[in-house]
Design an enzyme around this catalytic site. Structure first.
Site, mmCIF file in Angstrom:
data_model
loop_
_atom_site.group_PDB
_atom_site.id
_atom_site.type_symbol
_atom_site.label_atom_id
_atom_site.label_comp_id
_atom_site.label_asym_id
_atom_site.label_seq_id
_atom_site.Cartn_x
_atom_site.Cartn_y
_atom_site.Cartn_z
ATOM 1 N N ASP A 1 5.800 -4.805 2.729
ATOM 2 C CA ASP A 1 5.675 -4.065 3.278
ATOM 3 C C ASP A 1 7.650 -4.339 4.032
ATOM 4 O O ASP A 1 7.690 -4.512 2.760
ATOM 5 C CB ASP A 1 4.898 -4.919 4.670
ATOM 6 C CG ASP A 1 5.444 -6.597 4.982
ATOM 7 O OD1 ASP A 1 6.061 -7.404 3.950
ATOM 8 O OD2 ASP A 1 4.774 -7.189 5.919
ATOM 9 N N LYS B 1 -0.614 0.950 0.782
ATOM 10 C CA LYS B 1 -0.454 -0.054 1.452
ATOM 11 C C LYS B 1 -1.335 -0.497 2.267
ATOM 12 O O LYS B 1 -1.725 -1.428 2.154
ATOM 13 C CB LYS B 1 0.488 0.124 2.457
ATOM 14 C CG LYS B 1 1.270 -1.267 2.782
ATOM 15 C CD LYS B 1 2.578 -1.400 3.830
ATOM 16 C CE LYS B 1 2.288 -2.258 4.779
ATOM 17 N NZ LYS B 1 3.054 -1.679 6.017
#
Ligand code: SF4
Length: 217
Positions: A143, A125
């Site tokens: 997310d 991420k």
């Protein structure tokens, strides 16, 4: 039509609508270099961007590059980033990360996923975030908003971020790999709010499976 082809067309329409709805999107994290975005993104784990932005101006004025942060004392960094939570681990990670950058990349942030995920405290991420903002994207940042909304839209039925990312990479045009995350975050904050989505005012409701299911009730 099979699911993947159908989903490609549906998400292309969604991207077009959200692009008009949210023009000029960019990361909310204050930063002026790949290094600062990398550090800010590590600090944003389990924390809001707003909170991170309250500590990074001081952090980056004292430690603007990997060279300064690599030589910082843990306690000094902990004191600055305390309010972002998990501050002991985060301080350890950003100092180790800076040391790794100095030792292996002359203090510069590498530009590939393969190299980025080797850095202490950096997962896919964070790497996607840095790549998307400063280099060539190799994936999509997934997310909590992206997880929730892509499930509601009916593209995926999982909360596994990596599985969602892999599927989105198959159906989203690469030109939207960076901005799709920003669009879903903005939609998630303003309209598709967790547990109380404002479906009636949602601009993409005609393409949303959750909306269609609820309309049948
Ligand atoms: S229609 Fe409702 S559930 Fe679907 S994306 Fe919009 S706000 Fe979320």
């Amino acid at each position: 039509m099979n699911k993947i082809e159908d989903d490609k067309k549906r998400i292309a329409k969604i991207m077009e609508i959200l692009e008009k709805e949210y023009p000029n999107v960019k990361s909310d994290l204050i930063n002026t270099s790949p290094f600062q975005l990398l550090i800010a993104t590590i600090l944003s784990a389990q924390c809001t961007d707003k909170r991170v932005n309250m500590v990074t101006p001081k952090l980056f004025s004292e430690y603007p590059t990997a060279k300064e942060l690599a030589n910082a004392e843990n306690e000094d960094v902990e004191e600055i980033i305390f309010s972002t939570g998990f501050y002991k681990n985060k301080a350890k990670n950003i100092i180790s990360c800076s040391n790794y950058l100095l030792e292996n990349h002359s203090g510069e942030v590498p530009s590939t996923m393969e190299e980025l995920v080797k850095l202490p405290g950096v997962g896919r991420k964070t790497a996607n975030c840095v790549l998307g903002n400063y280099f060539e994207p190799e994936g999509i940042v997934v997310d909590t908003h992206v997880i929730r909304i892509t499930n509601l839209l009916g593209f995926v039925k999982t909360r596994n971020a990596e599985a969602i990312e892999r599927y989105l990479m198959k159906i989203i045009d690469k030109k939207y790999w960076v901005n799709s995350t920003h669009y879903f975050i903005r939609l998630g904050r303003a309209v598709c709010i967790a547990r109380r989505p404002k479906c009636s005012e949602c601009k993409i409701k005609q393409y949303c499976n959750n909306y269609k299911e609820n309309m049948k009730l």
